[in-house]
Design an enzyme around this catalytic site. Structure first.
Site: not given
Lengths: 586, 91
Positions: A437, A461
């Protein structure tokens, strides 16, 4: 009637009374009183008003004494507002003529005055509007004899309207009494959005300031398909949205028949569909929807809504519950993924918690404050002993460098040594994986591939960090584009890195992107075969999978990558979805 | 309502305009007067007994306000209100 627009984050239509959930909020259990009670109610109002004025006069006395007459005069003016004959006669009229409770009458009248001031536009008047809200809150506090509304003492189904909901507030609510959510701030990946998705409740976020225009008890419609909030709707609008609500339900019921069907493409490729959960109780719900297991167990919800950090036993009980409900199916347990401010034992240690997305959070907390990390790992390993080998996996969030992954792995080894010493059984070969992420992790995926057992791409994210867009900030939320070509390229890089000749490493996509049916053909075309989603979307994703072929998906992916603009990608994918499964296009 | 109606124009010389505290002074004064006094700013019109009305004028430094008194001894009442403005709300 007032219509507000925001970001639709969880589909469906909800109609019901509003509950304003804010910094000051009061539960008005009754809106109307009976005729025989009117004199008593008017008396209650005056008693409350007297008490509030006495309070303010006391402030006035203290302020005059300490700061001088001119400061005292400010409070004097507040008393004058509270005692103004217009205000009093209007409240009395609402009680006498319309049998409102004094609480509701005060709320209506003072909200009206505050709004008048706000509309004057100057900063000075906006501040006076706050004074009036403050006066209202003082009156309500007197009338109700207390206390802020707590989500946990809801007694009837309501729509929750709030500036923002903290994860602990949402975690504490009684689900049977919540019909939907609206927040002034927040984006598609805020906690409210995630939770609403998990609870299958309609939600709209990022509406902007509107709470001053609503009163608790107002009838409100949340349209989670169109991203609309309608306050005090007219009859014809209510009828129209009720019809939409019905249609949604029947659409869903039609897809529901595909619940037991296998998620296999038209040309025979199997796609693994897993569920995301926050609470152990959601496990069964996932299985009912047709999930093969849990692809993402967000354990941070164990930390929310409690003052103390969860004990090893708290962790252990929760994990055992999930494992038991799964009956041998797999579960990927993600270790703590929270900002430092949410972790009781750490929050206090920080001089200043900025709660920044780039700050101390997630695996960084676990590696700096190892005791809590070890507690969680011990519980996972002990619980894993009760499951078939390899079915419980541990995943580390927010890994940004090889070093971090190695450190996390070392802590696991330490914990294993401790368990050995204590004679506790645990599986030595528990698979250890990581979330991809942070862009650095995607870029170096080939290096990571040599050391991890699995990857899970956390798109929420990954998008935020790659595009440098704070997903909680409504001012830039339009820049948060899931279909950005940079994201597609990073996903492809991870898939290619994981596909080594000697060892194929499973890659899952979790996060909002994978729950959106229009992205599914693209993800499959990029080589993804495992998807972990909010359980609610499983039936519709299955329906899409069964209408796809791998060559078609590859074409879609190639074309999308070639497009270059996120808007173009979105439109293109929407069009393709319409060809594949028109009833899913919203 | 009987009696005569008189008017006078004043200029707001309070640095922060006719804010909460001077508004409350006006209300206090008005409550001791036996007649109606209203303030006009452009198209806005306020009863000086009503603090919310007065605040709603949002009268700023330099704004011109028309004061109008009507009823018994309107002259006297108007003079008192004008005096308050001219003293710039001094105690």
């Amino acid at each position: 009637m007032l219509v507000k627009r925001g970001i639709a984050v969880s589909p469906g239509v909800a109609i019901g009374p509003a509950l304003l959930f804010g910094t000051e909020n009061f539960k008005l259990s009754r809106h109307y009183t009976s005729k025989s009670e009117i004199d008593t109610e008017v008396g209650r109002f005056h008693a409350a008003l007297d008490a509030v004025c006495a309070d303010i006069e006391e402030n006035q006395r203290v302020a005059t004494e300490r700061l001088g007459k001119e400061y005292g005069a400010i409070f004097g003016a507040h008393v004058m507002m509270a005692r103004s004959p217009e205000l009093i006669s209007e409240v009395e009229r609402l009680i006498r003529d319309e049998t409102n409770t004094p609480e509701r009458a005060c709320e209506i009248v003072l909200n009206k005055y505050a709004k008048l001031f706000q509309e004057l536009g100057s900063r000075y008047h906006a501040e006076r509007a706050h004074d009036i809200y403050d006066l209202k809150n003082r009156l309500l506090r007197q009338l109700l004899g207390k206390q802020r509304q707590e989500m946990s003492d809801l007694t009837e189904p309501v729509l929750i309207l709030a500036h923002n909901l903290t994860p602990s507030e949402t975690a504490n609510l009684k689900r049977e009494f919540v019909l939907g959510f609206v927040t002034e701030v927040g984006g598609p990946t805020s906690h409210t959005a995630i939770l609403a998705g998990a609870l299958e409740l309609p939600a709209v976020v990022g509406v902007g300031e509107f709470l001053s225009e609503v009163t608790s008890g107002d009838l409100v419609i949340i349209d989670g398909d169109r991203g609309e909030v309608i306050i005090n709707p007219i009859e014809s609008v209510i009828a129209e949205r009720r019809a939409a609500q019905k249609k949604n339900e029947s659409n869903y019921a039609a897809l529901e028949t595909e619940r037991t069907a296998e998620p296999i493409t038209a040309d025979g490729e199997r796609i693994q569909l897993l569920g995301n959960i926050e609470f152990p109780t959601e496990t069964e719900h996932c299985l009912e929807r047709g999930a093969e297991g849990i692809g993402l167990y967000r354990t941070e919800f164990l930390y929310l809504g409690v003052d103390q950090e969860p004990s090893e036993e708290d962790h252990y009980q929760a994990y055992c519950k999930v494992i038991e409900a799964l009956g041998g199916r797999e579960v990927v347990i993600r270790t703590l993924d929270l900002g430092a401010d949410k972790v009781p034992s750490v929050g206090g240690l920080l001089a200043e918690s900025t709660n920044s997305a780039l700050g101390l959070r997630s695996i960084r907390i676990s590696l700096q404050y190892r005791e809590g990390f070890k507690t969680q790992l011990r519980a996972i390993l002990r619980a894993a002993a009760k499951a078939p080998p390899g079915s419980v996996k541990i995943m580390f969030p927010l890994i940004s460098s090889l070093n971090e992954f190695r450190q996390a792995k070392m802590v696991v080894r330490d914990v294993m040594d401790d368990l050995d010493e204590a004679g506790e059984p645990f599986p030595r070969d528990v698979p250890l994986g990581m979330m991809v992420e942070v862009p650095s992790a995607a870029i170096l995926a080939d290096h990571f591939a040599a050391e991890v057992d699995f990857f899970s791409i956390g798109t929420n994210d990954l998008i935020q960090y790659t595009l440098a867009v704070d997903r909680g900030d409504p001012a830039v939320s339009s820049l948060y584009r899931t279909g950005d070509p940079a994201i597609l390229r990073l996903i492809r890089m991870v898939v290619e890195a994981a596909d080594k000749p000697d060892r194929k490493i499973p890659v899952t996509v979790c996060g909002q992107m994978s729950s959106d049916p229009k992205f599914l053909p693209l993800l499959i075309g990029l080589g993804i075969r495992r998807i972990s989603v909010t359980p609610h979307s499983i039936p519709e994703l299955k329906a899409v999978i069964r209408r796809l072929t791998i060559p078609k998906c590859k074409d879609i992916a190639t074309h999308a990558e070639w497009l270059g603009l996120s808007r173009g990608v979105d439109n293109y994918l929407q069009g393709e979805l319409f060809k594949i499964c028109p009833q899913l296009v919203r | 309502m009987g009696g005569q109606s008189v008017s006078h124009t004043v200029t707001v010389r309070l640095e922060n305009g006719l804010h909460l505290v001077p508004c409350s002074r006006l209300v206090k004064l008005a409550n001791g007067l036996g007649c109606d006094v209203r303030i006009r700013k452009g198209s806005l019109d306020a009863d000086i007994k009503n603090i919310f009305d007065l605040m709603g004028l949002a009268a700023a430094f330099g704004d011109q306000l028309e004061l109008r008194a009507s009823g018994d001894r309107a002259d006297e009442a108007l003079a008192k209100v004008v005096q308050l403005f001219e003293s710039n709300f001094a105690d």
